[in-house]
Design a protein around this motif. Structure first.
Motif, PDB file in Angstrom:
ATOM      1  N   ARG A 268     -46.442 -22.150  17.853  1.00 24.73           N
ATOM      2  CA  ARG A 268     -47.742 -21.260  17.925  1.00 24.73           C
ATOM      3  C   ARG A 268     -47.445 -19.789  17.784  1.00 24.73           C
ATOM      4  NH1 ARG A 268     -51.021 -18.596  20.959  1.00 24.73           N
ATOM      5  NH2 ARG A 268     -49.671 -18.850  22.467  1.00 24.73           N
ATOM      6  N   ARG A 269     -46.430 -19.524  18.607  1.00 24.12           N
ATOM      7  CA  ARG A 269     -46.128 -17.753  18.337  1.00 24.12           C
ATOM      8  C   ARG A 269     -45.562 -17.484  17.218  1.00 24.12           C
ATOM      9  NH1 ARG A 269     -45.133 -14.873  23.034  1.00 24.12           N
ATOM     10  NH2 ARG A 269     -46.137 -15.631  25.096  1.00 24.12           N
ATOM     11  N   VAL A 270     -44.673 -18.094  16.577  1.00 30.06           N
ATOM     12  CA  VAL A 270     -44.272 -17.858  15.265  1.00 30.06           C
ATOM     13  C   VAL A 270     -45.003 -17.937  14.231  1.00 30.06           C
ATOM     14  CG1 VAL A 270     -42.456 -18.313  13.561  1.00 30.06           C
ATOM     15  CG2 VAL A 270     -41.763 -18.632  16.021  1.00 30.06           C
ATOM     16  N   ASP A 271     -45.976 -18.941  14.291  1.00 28.45           N
ATOM     17  CA  ASP A 271     -47.104 -19.050  13.418  1.00 28.45           C
ATOM     18  C   ASP A 271     -46.613 -18.907  11.768  1.00 28.45           C
ATOM     19  OD1 ASP A 271     -49.733 -19.141  12.236  1.00 28.45           O
ATOM     20  OD2 ASP A 271     -50.241 -17.175  12.267  1.00 28.45           O
ATOM     21  N   SER A 272     -45.566 -20.105  11.399  1.00 28.83           N
ATOM     22  CA  SER A 272     -44.898 -19.985  10.251  1.00 28.83           C
ATOM     23  C   SER A 272     -45.459 -21.511   9.924  1.00 28.83           C
ATOM     24  CB  SER A 272     -43.765 -19.729  10.166  1.00 28.83           C
ATOM     25  OG  SER A 272     -42.991 -20.089   8.921  1.00 28.83           O
ATOM     26  N   ALA A 273     -46.158 -21.664   8.577  1.00 28.53           N
ATOM     27  CA  ALA A 273     -46.156 -23.125   8.236  1.00 28.53           C
ATOM     28  C   ALA A 273     -44.913 -23.901   7.728  1.00 28.53           C
ATOM     29  CB  ALA A 273     -47.066 -22.900   6.961  1.00 28.53           C
ATOM     30  N   GLU A 274     -43.839 -22.860   7.100  1.00 28.22           N
ATOM     31  CA  GLU A 274     -42.511 -23.377   6.841  1.00 28.22           C
ATOM     32  C   GLU A 274     -41.874 -24.217   8.034  1.00 28.22           C
ATOM     33  OE1 GLU A 274     -38.588 -22.358   4.708  1.00 28.22           O
ATOM     34  OE2 GLU A 274     -40.115 -20.746   4.799  1.00 28.22           O
ATOM     35  N   LEU A 275     -41.815 -23.527   9.270  1.00 31.77           N
ATOM     36  CA  LEU A 275     -41.159 -23.637  10.318  1.00 31.77           C
ATOM     37  C   LEU A 275     -42.018 -24.990  11.024  1.00 31.77           C
ATOM     38  CD1 LEU A 275     -39.271 -23.181  12.348  1.00 31.77           C
ATOM     39  CD2 LEU A 275     -40.641 -21.767  13.727  1.00 31.77           C
ATOM     40  N   SER A 276     -43.214 -25.004  10.865  1.00 31.80           N
ATOM     41  CA  SER A 276     -43.805 -26.175  11.505  1.00 31.80           C
ATOM     42  C   SER A 276     -43.541 -27.344  10.696  1.00 31.80           C
ATOM     43  CB  SER A 276     -45.572 -25.907  11.395  1.00 31.80           C
ATOM     44  OG  SER A 276     -45.670 -24.800  12.148  1.00 31.80           O
ATOM     45  N   THR A 277     -43.555 -27.331   9.407  1.00 34.74           N
ATOM     46  CA  THR A 277     -42.860 -28.461   8.612  1.00 34.74           C
ATOM     47  C   THR A 277     -41.673 -28.949   8.869  1.00 34.74           C
ATOM     48  OG1 THR A 277     -44.585 -27.365   6.760  1.00 34.74           O
ATOM     49  CG2 THR A 277     -42.982 -29.413   6.150  1.00 34.74           C
ATOM     50  N   VAL A 278     -40.674 -27.985   8.888  1.00 31.84           N
ATOM     51  CA  VAL A 278     -39.325 -28.578   9.312  1.00 31.84           C
ATOM     52  C   VAL A 278     -39.305 -29.195  10.753  1.00 31.84           C
ATOM     53  CG1 VAL A 278     -38.247 -27.146   7.809  1.00 31.84           C
ATOM     54  CG2 VAL A 278     -38.672 -26.173   9.809  1.00 31.84           C
ATOM     55  N   ILE A 279     -40.044 -28.625  11.648  1.00 32.83           N
ATOM     56  CA  ILE A 279     -40.125 -29.059  12.827  1.00 32.83           C
ATOM     57  C   ILE A 279     -40.530 -30.470  12.950  1.00 32.83           C
ATOM     58  CG2 ILE A 279     -40.930 -28.606  15.254  1.00 32.83           C
ATOM     59  CD1 ILE A 279     -40.398 -25.719  15.108  1.00 32.83           C
ATOM     60  N   GLU A 280     -41.699 -30.761  12.272  1.00 32.67           N
ATOM     61  CA  GLU A 280     -42.437 -31.984  12.067  1.00 32.67           C
ATOM     62  C   GLU A 280     -41.368 -33.137  11.733  1.00 32.67           C
ATOM     63  OE1 GLU A 280     -46.027 -31.337  10.072  1.00 32.67           O
ATOM     64  OE2 GLU A 280     -47.072 -30.464  11.556  1.00 32.67           O
ATOM     65  N   ARG A 281     -40.649 -32.544  10.835  1.00 28.47           N
ATOM     66  CA  ARG A 281     -39.781 -33.493  10.131  1.00 28.47           C
ATOM     67  C   ARG A 281     -38.381 -33.810  11.046  1.00 28.47           C
ATOM     68  NH1 ARG A 281     -38.942 -30.879   4.022  1.00 28.47           N
ATOM     69  NH2 ARG A 281     -41.187 -31.226   3.239  1.00 28.47           N
ATOM     70  N   LEU A 282     -38.216 -32.863  11.829  1.00 33.50           N
ATOM     71  CA  LEU A 282     -37.069 -33.220  12.847  1.00 33.50           C
ATOM     72  C   LEU A 282     -37.579 -34.138  13.741  1.00 33.50           C
ATOM     73  CD1 LEU A 282     -34.429 -32.201  14.409  1.00 33.50           C
ATOM     74  CD2 LEU A 282     -35.705 -30.395  15.052  1.00 33.50           C
ATOM     75  N   GLU A 283     -38.834 -34.038  14.350  1.00 31.79           N
ATOM     76  CA  GLU A 283     -39.167 -34.776  15.458  1.00 31.79           C
ATOM     77  C   GLU A 283     -39.474 -36.209  14.903  1.00 31.79           C
ATOM     78  OE1 GLU A 283     -42.302 -32.636  17.461  1.00 31.79           O
ATOM     79  OE2 GLU A 283     -41.100 -31.627  18.725  1.00 31.79           O
ATOM     80  N   GLN A 284     -39.893 -36.282  13.589  1.00 32.46           N
ATOM     81  CA  GLN A 284     -40.292 -37.739  13.143  1.00 32.46           C
ATOM     82  C   GLN A 284     -38.706 -38.604  12.939  1.00 32.46           C
ATOM     83  OE1 GLN A 284     -42.123 -37.234   9.208  1.00 32.46           O
ATOM     84  NE2 GLN A 284     -44.037 -36.642  10.095  1.00 32.46           N
ATOM     85  N   ASN A 285     -37.792 -37.649  12.624  1.00 35.70           N
ATOM     86  CA  ASN A 285     -36.438 -38.319  12.444  1.00 35.70           C
ATOM     87  C   ASN A 285     -35.905 -38.799  13.867  1.00 35.70           C
ATOM     88  OD1 ASN A 285     -33.362 -37.899  13.044  1.00 35.70           O
ATOM     89  ND2 ASN A 285     -33.785 -38.642  10.532  1.00 35.70           N
ATOM     90  N   LEU A 286     -36.431 -37.929  14.950  1.00 33.51           N
ATOM     91  CA  LEU A 286     -35.990 -38.257  16.049  1.00 33.51           C
ATOM     92  C   LEU A 286     -36.670 -39.359  16.875  1.00 33.51           C
ATOM     93  CD1 LEU A 286     -35.213 -34.762  17.740  1.00 33.51           C
ATOM     94  CD2 LEU A 286     -33.674 -36.507  17.444  1.00 33.51           C
ATOM     95  N   PHE A 287     -37.926 -39.638  16.793  1.00 40.56           N
ATOM     96  CA  PHE A 287     -38.957 -40.208  17.619  1.00 40.56           C
ATOM     97  C   PHE A 287     -39.291 -41.439  16.958  1.00 40.56           C
ATOM     98  CE2 PHE A 287     -39.457 -35.864  19.583  1.00 40.56           C
ATOM     99  CZ  PHE A 287     -38.486 -36.063  20.492  1.00 40.56           C
ATOM    100  N   ALA A 288     -39.402 -41.331  15.530  1.00 38.34           N
ATOM    101  CA  ALA A 288     -39.760 -42.667  14.817  1.00 38.34           C
ATOM    102  C   ALA A 288     -38.631 -43.523  14.412  1.00 38.34           C
ATOM    103  CB  ALA A 288     -40.565 -41.908  13.290  1.00 38.34           C
ATOM    104  N   ARG A 289     -39.154 -44.511  14.470  1.00 36.44           N
ATOM    105  CA  ARG A 289     -38.116 -45.820  13.960  1.00 36.44           C
ATOM    106  C   ARG A 289     -37.499 -45.472  12.667  1.00 36.44           C
ATOM    107  NH1 ARG A 289     -36.964 -49.668  17.685  1.00 36.44           N
ATOM    108  NH2 ARG A 289     -38.550 -49.690  19.746  1.00 36.44           N
ATOM    109  N   GLY A 290     -36.143 -45.587  12.630  1.00 38.83           N
ATOM    110  CA  GLY A 290     -35.885 -45.674  11.135  1.00 38.83           C
ATOM    111  C   GLY A 290     -34.268 -44.920  11.142  1.00 38.83           C
ATOM    112  N   ASP A 291     -33.556 -45.446  10.063  1.00 36.95           N
ATOM    113  CA  ASP A 291     -32.003 -45.139  10.105  1.00 36.95           C
ATOM    114  C   ASP A 291     -31.713 -43.998   8.903  1.00 36.95           C
ATOM    115  OD1 ASP A 291     -31.508 -46.983  11.944  1.00 36.95           O
ATOM    116  OD2 ASP A 291     -31.425 -48.769  10.323  1.00 36.95           O
TER     117      ASP A 291
END
Length: 591
Positions: free
Chosen positions: A532-555
Motif C-alpha cells: 500500500r505504501r509503495v503503490d505500484s501496480a507492477e509490484l502488487s502483481t509480482v507479489i501476488e504471483r509469489l504468494e500464489q506459488n507459496l500458498f496455492a497447491r502446485g509444483d
C-alpha cells in the motif's frame, strides 16, 4: 458322602489350579526378569549415548598460510578427556608450538550435564608445502587429520614501511552466482588507534562479510601484526565485475606522558588497487528448468526418526533431508518436495536455512523435514532425489543423488478380544481359588485402558500434524522471529540473492525485511502494508504471483527475475523517499 467321580473331578481341578498357579509364578518371574533387563538397558542408555557422542575435534582457523605466519589450532573434547596429557607429536612434526592455553565449561540443559574442554595452540609452520596434522588420540577417541597449505614467505617490505594494506581474490574467473573470496589484509609494525576500512559496495553482486582474523607474521626477523577481513562475493550477472579500491585509515599510537596528554599521532591512509573479475554465464550443457548451483561440493543425506522398515499403518515417522553446499548461500539451495501417493501422506514442517563458514568461504545448508503417515499396510516406493550442480573446481556437471527406497508397512497390531468368563459358572470355589482370576481381570482392564489411551494420543497426534501443516503453509516464508537487517543495502542484497536462486519463501521474507529497512519506524510492517505504501501496480502483481506459488497447491517452479527487475526499478525512488542511509565504515577489532 462324596461320590468318587466328584472326588476325581475336584482332584483334577485342584491339579489344574496348581499347574496354572505354577505357570503364573513362572511367567511372573520371567516378566520381572525381562523388566529388570529393560530397566538395566534404560539406565545404561545415557552412558552408551555419551560414549557414542564423545568426540575429539581439532580445527585450525586458516588452511592456507605463508611461511612465518602463525595460526590457531583448537582441540575440543566433550567426554571429559584430559587434554593436558594429550600427545602432540602429530603437531610437532611440522609445526612449532609458540603458546598454549586451555579452558573448560559445564552446561546443564534440562537436567542433562555436559562438560567440554578446549586446548588452544598457537603454532607456526617449519617448512613450505602441504603439511598434515595427523589424528590426535585421547583414550578411545581420536580427531580427524587436518591439512594446511604453507606458501612461500611474503615479500620483504621496504625497511621504512610501517603499515601495509592490500587486497586479493582467490580466483580471477567465476561463474554467475558462484563464490569469490576477497581478502583485505592489513599488516602493521606499529601500534594503531581508530582503525577503520570503507564498507565494500559492489553493484550487481551479493556481498557477505565473513569472520575477521588476526595473527602474527615474521618477515626476515621483523614481527608484524596482521588483520584479515574476508568477504564472500556472489555476482548476479555475467560479464565483468569491478571490485573498487578499499581505503584503510588509522592514527599511529603515541606514548602518553601523563593521563591528561591527549596528543594524537599522525593520520595514516592506505588504499588497495581495484580488482577485476570475469563472470562466466551458465554453461550450455546445464539442464533447463533446474536451479543453477555452482559449488565446490554439494551433498544430500536423509535421516529417519523411526526406521522405515518398522513402520505400521497409522503410525508416523519424520523424514529429514539435509542439503549442504560449499560455496553457496543457504537461500540458493532448492527445496525438497515430498510428493504424496495413494495411502501415504506427508505433513511438511518449516524448512531450516542456515549458513556457516569454513576456510574456503560460505557453506549453505537447507533442512526439510516432513511427518510421513501410511494409512494402510503395503509396499511403498519413496522416489529418489536428484540434484544437478556445477563443480566449479573441475568445471563439469555433477549430480547429488539420494537413492529411492522401498518400505514395507505392516498392518496395525490386532486388537485383542475380551475372553469369555465361562469358568465363573462351573463351580464356586474358595476366595483363595478365585484370586488369580481377579488379578488377571484387573490386568486386562488396565491393558484396555492403555490401548484406549494410546488410541486417543494417536488421534491427537494426527490432529496436531494436520494443524502444523496448515500453519506451515500459512507462514511458509515467515520465521517466528526475524532479526532486523543491518541496513537497506544488506536487505536489498539478500532479496536479490533469493530472487537469483528462485527461492520463493526466502524471497518473500527478504522482501519484507527490505520494506522494513526502508520504513524503520514501522516495526510491525506487513507485506500488504508495504504494498500500500509503495503503490505500484507492477509490484502488487509480482507479489501476488509469489504468494500464489507459496500458498496455492502446485509444483510449478517460481521465477524470481520479475520481482528482482521490479525492485531494481523502484529502489532509487523508494530510497530517496525514505532517506535510507548507509554506514560507510567498517571498524576493525583485534582478536
Amino acid at each position: 458322602m462324596i461320590h468318587p467321580d466328584c472326588c476325581g473331578k475336584n482332584s483334577a481341578m485342584k491339579a489344574d489350579s496348581d499347574n496354572s498357579r505354577e505357570k503364573h509364578r513362572e511367567m511372573t518371574r520371567t516378566g520381572k526378569g525381562a523388566r529388570r533387563g529393560a530397566w538395566l538397558l534404560w539406565l545404561l542408555l545415557p552412558l552408551l549415548a555419551q560414549s557414542a557422542l564423545a568426540a575429539l575435534e581439532a580445527r585450525v582457523d586458516r588452511n592456507q598460510v605463508a611461511l612465518g605466519d602463525t595460526l590457531r589450532l583448537e582441540i575440543s573434547a566433550t567426554a571429559g578427556e584430559d587434554l593436558g596429557d594429550l600427545d602432540l607429536t602429530p603437531v610437532q612434526r611440522d609445526f612449532d608450538i609458540l603458546q598454549r592455553s586451555s579452558t573448560s565449561s559445564v552446561n546443564i540443559v534440562n537436567g542433562q550435564r555436559s562438560e567440554s574442554r578446549q586446548l588452544v595452540l598457537e603454532i607456526t609452520p617449519r617448512r613450505q608445502g602441504d603439511l598434515l596434522i595427523g589424528p590426535l588420540v585421547s583414550g578411545a577417541t581420536r580427531s580427524l587429520p587436518l591439512q594446511v597449505n604453507v606458501g612461500p614467505p611474503p615479500q620483504n617490505p621496504a625497511a621504512d614501511a610501517q603499515v601495509l594494506f592490500e587486497a586479493e581474490v582467490d580466483r580471477s574467473r567465476v561463474y554467475v552466482q558462484g563464490q569469490v573470496l576477497l581478502t583485505l589484509r592489513l599488516q602493521q609494525a606499529v601500534n594503531l588507534d581508530n582503525r577503520s576500512v570503507t564498507e565494500l559496495q559492489i553493484d550487481n553482486a551479493f556481498v557477505k562479510p565473513l569472520e575477521q582474523k588476526s595473527y602474527q607474521r615474521t618477515v626476515n626477523g621483523r614481527p608484524w601484526l596482521v588483520h584479515e577481513i574476508r568477504y564472500a562475493i556472489f555476482p548476479e550477472q555475467s560479464g565483468t565485475l569491478e571490485i573498487p579500491a578499499q581505503t584503510f585509515s588509522a592514527r599511529e599510537s603515541l606514548a602518553r606522558r601523563s593521563l591528561f596528554d591527549r596528543a594524537n599521532g599522525p593520520l595514516l591512509r592506505r588504499s588497495t588497487e581495484p580488482l577485476t573479475i570475469e563472470v562466466l554465464p551458465r554453461p550450455d550443457s546445464w539442464p533447463t528448468n533446474t536451479t543453477w548451483l555452482p559449488a565446490r561440493n554439494l551433498t544430500i543425506e536423509e535421516e529417519w526418526s523411526v526406521p522405515p522398515e518398522q513402520l505400521q499403518a497409522g503410525e508416523s515417522a519424520t523424514r529429514t533431508v539435509r542439503i549442504r553446499g560449499e560455496g553457496l548461500q543457504g537461500a540458493q539451495l532448492p527445496p525438497t518436495l515430498f510428493p504424496a501417493q495413494a495411502g501415504l501422506r506427508y505433513y511438511p514442517d518449516q524448512p531450516q536455512i542456515t549458513e556457516s563458514e569454513s576456510g574456503r568461504g560460505l557453506v549453505g545448508q537447507r533442512v526439510d523435514s516432513a511427518a510421513l503417515v501410511p494409512a494402510v499396510a503395503g509396499r511403498y516406493r519413496i522416489p529418489e532425489i536428484r540434484i544437478p550442480w556445477w563443480d566449479t573446481e573441475r568445471g563439469e556437471l555433477r549430480e547429488a543423488v539420494l537413492p529411492a527406497r522401498e518400505i514395507e508397512v505392516s498392518a496395525a497390531s490386532a486388537t485383542p478380544t475380551a475372553p469369555v468368563q465361562a469358568s465363573a459358572a462351573v463351580e464356586p470355589s474358595t476366595p483363595a481359588a478365585i484370586a488369580p482370576g481377579a488379578s488377571s481381570n484387573s490386568r486386562e482392564l488396565w491393558l484396555w485402558r492403555g490401548i484406549a489411551a494410546a488410541g486417543l494420543l494417536g488421534w491427537l497426534l494426527t490432529g496436531w500434524l494436520w494443524f502444523r501443516q496448515l500453519r506451515a503453509r500459512r507462514d511458509a516464508a515467515q520465521p517466528v522471529a526475524s532479526l532486523p537487517p543491518e541496513n537497506e543495502n544488506h536487505a536489498y542484497k539478500q532479496l536479490m540473492a533469493a530472487c537469483a536462486g528462485s527461492q520463493a519463501g526466502a524471497a518473500r521474507q527478504a522482501l519484507l525485511d527490505w520494506g522494513r529497512s526502508l520504513y524503520p519506524g514501522e516495526r510491525g510492517l506487513s507485506l500488504s502494508e508495504f504494498r500500500r505504501r509503495v503503490d505500484s501496480a507492477e509490484l502488487s502483481t509480482v507479489i501476488e504471483r509469489l504468494e500464489q506459488n507459496l500458498f496455492a497447491r502446485g509444483d510449478e517452479e517460481w521465477d524470481g527475475s520479475a520481482l528482482a527487475q521490479c525492485v531494481k526499478s523502484l529502489r532509487p525512488q523508494l530510497r530517496s523517499r525514505s532517506g535510507a542511509a548507509e554506514n560507510n565504515a567498517l571498524s576493525l577489532y583485534p582478536t
